[in-house]
Motif scaffolding. Sequence first.
Motif, mmCIF file in Angstrom:
data_model
loop_
_atom_site.group_PDB
_atom_site.id
_atom_site.type_symbol
_atom_site.label_atom_id
_atom_site.label_comp_id
_atom_site.label_asym_id
_atom_site.label_seq_id
_atom_site.Cartn_x
_atom_site.Cartn_y
_atom_site.Cartn_z
ATOM 1 N N THR A 122 0.856 -1.189 0.000
ATOM 2 C CA THR A 122 0.000 0.000 0.000
ATOM 3 C C THR A 122 0.888 1.233 0.000
ATOM 4 O OG1 THR A 122 -1.732 -1.159 1.244
ATOM 5 C CG2 THR A 122 -1.811 1.239 1.229
ATOM 6 N N PHE A 123 0.660 2.129 -0.959
ATOM 7 C CA PHE A 123 1.410 3.386 -1.018
ATOM 8 C C PHE A 123 0.441 4.547 -0.834
ATOM 9 C CE2 PHE A 123 3.231 7.051 -3.294
ATOM 10 C CZ PHE A 123 4.396 7.190 -2.567
ATOM 11 N N ASN A 180 -0.367 20.791 1.000
ATOM 12 C CA ASN A 180 -1.411 21.735 1.432
ATOM 13 C C ASN A 180 -2.786 21.107 1.616
ATOM 14 O OD1 ASN A 180 0.460 23.910 1.338
ATOM 15 N ND2 ASN A 180 0.083 24.179 -0.851
ATOM 16 N N SER A 181 -2.873 19.801 1.639
ATOM 17 C CA SER A 181 -4.171 19.157 1.863
ATOM 18 C C SER A 181 -4.510 19.175 3.347
ATOM 19 C CB SER A 181 -4.163 17.721 1.344
ATOM 20 O OG SER A 181 -3.157 16.970 2.002
ATOM 21 N N VAL A 182 -5.813 19.248 3.652
ATOM 22 C CA VAL A 182 -6.258 19.396 5.035
ATOM 23 C C VAL A 182 -7.264 18.297 5.373
ATOM 24 C CG1 VAL A 182 -7.375 20.920 6.714
ATOM 25 C CG2 VAL A 182 -5.921 21.887 4.915
ATOM 26 N N ASN A 183 -7.080 17.686 6.549
ATOM 27 C CA ASN A 183 -8.040 16.724 7.113
ATOM 28 C C ASN A 183 -8.349 15.558 6.179
ATOM 29 O OD1 ASN A 183 -8.272 18.226 9.504
ATOM 30 N ND2 ASN A 183 -9.888 19.501 8.621
ATOM 31 N N LYS A 184 -7.347 15.051 5.511
ATOM 32 C CA LYS A 184 -7.515 13.829 4.728
ATOM 33 C C LYS A 184 -7.750 12.656 5.676
ATOM 34 C CE LYS A 184 -6.794 15.019 0.344
ATOM 35 N NZ LYS A 184 -7.719 14.697 -0.752
ATOM 36 N N GLU A 185 -8.716 11.804 5.364
ATOM 37 C CA GLU A 185 -9.002 10.623 6.170
ATOM 38 C C GLU A 185 -8.876 9.381 5.299
ATOM 39 O OE1 GLU A 185 -12.565 10.789 8.427
ATOM 40 O OE2 GLU A 185 -12.110 12.728 9.343
ATOM 41 N N ILE A 186 -8.055 8.438 5.763
ATOM 42 C CA ILE A 186 -7.762 7.228 4.991
ATOM 43 C C ILE A 186 -7.940 6.013 5.898
ATOM 44 C CG2 ILE A 186 -5.989 5.979 3.688
ATOM 45 C CD1 ILE A 186 -4.720 8.810 3.189
ATOM 46 N N ASP A 187 -8.696 5.030 5.430
ATOM 47 C CA ASP A 187 -8.936 3.804 6.184
ATOM 48 C C ASP A 187 -8.331 2.610 5.448
ATOM 49 O OD1 ASP A 187 -10.406 5.107 8.172
ATOM 50 O OD2 ASP A 187 -12.256 4.966 6.999
ATOM 51 N N HIS A 226 2.525 -7.421 4.595
ATOM 52 C CA HIS A 226 2.012 -6.143 4.108
ATOM 53 C C HIS A 226 3.061 -5.053 4.283
ATOM 54 C CE1 HIS A 226 -1.565 -3.067 4.249
ATOM 55 N NE2 HIS A 226 -0.849 -2.965 3.149
ATOM 56 N N TYR A 227 3.375 -4.361 3.189
ATOM 57 C CA TYR A 227 4.241 -3.185 3.242
ATOM 58 C C TYR A 227 3.388 -1.940 3.022
ATOM 59 C CZ TYR A 227 8.898 -5.310 3.351
ATOM 60 O OH TYR A 227 10.041 -5.977 3.740
ATOM 61 N N ILE A 228 3.561 -0.948 3.894
ATOM 62 C CA ILE A 228 2.841 0.320 3.748
ATOM 63 C C ILE A 228 3.870 1.454 3.677
ATOM 64 C CG2 ILE A 228 1.161 1.901 4.769
ATOM 65 C CD1 ILE A 228 -0.063 -0.458 6.241
ATOM 66 N N PHE A 229 3.790 2.249 2.613
ATOM 67 C CA PHE A 229 4.654 3.411 2.449
ATOM 68 C C PHE A 229 3.787 4.664 2.510
ATOM 69 C CE2 PHE A 229 6.589 -0.144 0.248
ATOM 70 C CZ PHE A 229 7.896 -0.108 0.686
ATOM 71 N N ILE A 230 4.154 5.595 3.384
ATOM 72 C CA ILE A 230 3.367 6.825 3.559
ATOM 73 C C ILE A 230 4.300 8.028 3.401
ATOM 74 C CG2 ILE A 230 1.895 8.158 5.110
ATOM 75 C CD1 ILE A 230 1.292 5.507 6.578
ATOM 76 N N LYS A 231 3.883 8.965 2.543
ATOM 77 C CA LYS A 231 4.631 10.216 2.415
ATOM 78 C C LYS A 231 3.664 11.379 2.555
ATOM 79 C CE LYS A 231 8.182 12.701 -0.073
ATOM 80 N NZ LYS A 231 9.169 12.676 -1.169
ATOM 81 N N ALA A 232 3.880 12.201 3.577
ATOM 82 C CA ALA A 232 3.071 13.396 3.808
ATOM 83 C C ALA A 232 3.835 14.595 3.263
ATOM 84 C CB ALA A 232 2.777 13.573 5.287
ATOM 85 N N GLU A 286 3.753 -6.830 9.082
ATOM 86 C CA GLU A 286 3.490 -5.494 8.560
ATOM 87 C C GLU A 286 4.734 -4.638 8.706
ATOM 88 O OE1 GLU A 286 -0.423 -3.087 8.982
ATOM 89 O OE2 GLU A 286 0.869 -2.456 10.640
ATOM 90 N N ASN A 287 5.115 -3.975 7.623
ATOM 91 C CA ASN A 287 6.295 -3.133 7.610
ATOM 92 C C ASN A 287 5.886 -1.757 7.083
ATOM 93 O OD1 ASN A 287 8.968 -2.109 7.291
ATOM 94 N ND2 ASN A 287 9.700 -4.217 7.073
ATOM 95 N N ILE A 288 6.014 -0.739 7.922
ATOM 96 C CA ILE A 288 5.554 0.610 7.564
ATOM 97 C C ILE A 288 6.753 1.560 7.509
ATOM 98 C CG2 ILE A 288 4.090 2.561 8.210
ATOM 99 C CD1 ILE A 288 2.253 0.640 9.639
#
Length: 281
Positions: A11-12, A18-25, A36-42, A63-65
């Motif tokens: 999951t990427f 400049n995004s505000v109040n993004k909600e991700i489930d 499961h590999y999860i990559f998150i970039k803010a 799980e590897n984040i």
Amino acid sequence: YFNQVNLNKITFIKIPKNSVNKEIDIDIETKENIIHYIFIKAKENSNAKITINKSGNPYYASENIRIITEKDSTLSILNIENFGTKTTNFEKRISFIGENSKINWFDISIGSLYHRAETYSNLNERNSEIQHTVIYLSKKEQKKDLFSSAIHISKETKSDLKAKGALKDYSKVLSRSIIKIEENAYDSNGYEKQDALILSENAEADAMPQLEIKNPNVKCSHGSTIGQIDKEKIFYLMSRGLDIEKAKKKIIEGYFNNTLEQIDNVKIREKIKKIIDKKLR
């Protein structure tokens, strides 16, 4: 190498600038083994809330984040681990926190026969911050090894590491945390606290907060408590008409409530309270 060969889910997540109040489930319910590999970039000046909900009863789960937050970003992550009674579950999370950015981790560890979780937070730039809160509940033959760390690399960085749990039956929990202050991390502030409530004679808890400080111009403190339910509190509640089991239940609810109130999503908070109530029966 085992994970790379057998990886079956990636999951990427990219939080736009400049995004505000993004909600991700992210909901994972499986009977099959999962890696499961999860990559998150803010991106810069972004704000997002991510909920990871895991359930089912595989034999093995991993799980590897990996997380990167850019300047002026805020990321809140709620991780609910509620796998079944036969699952062996390994989790490793590494974050790199940018200037004036914050990550707020909230971990709920309730499931799995064996659960090992490692969280490493790198405070790379000025005024970066990590707040990591862990709630765990173990029963029967469950075993948990929960580790959290904050590495202060830059100046004026902040960390707050807390773990609170309850154990019953023959379960065992090792809860560890460490705050590392590097040489250039002056004017930083770190705090860690470990609390465990033992509900049976055969349960075993070890709470180990640690500090490693290489710069004297900082503020750091830590503490831990391991104990049983106060008999005077039980007596007081029984004198008000509750039987002993209901009295214990009320005390445990109060033990967790202050921490659970930090979850601003009311539906999720009430769901977690119901899960904890069910686990305590």
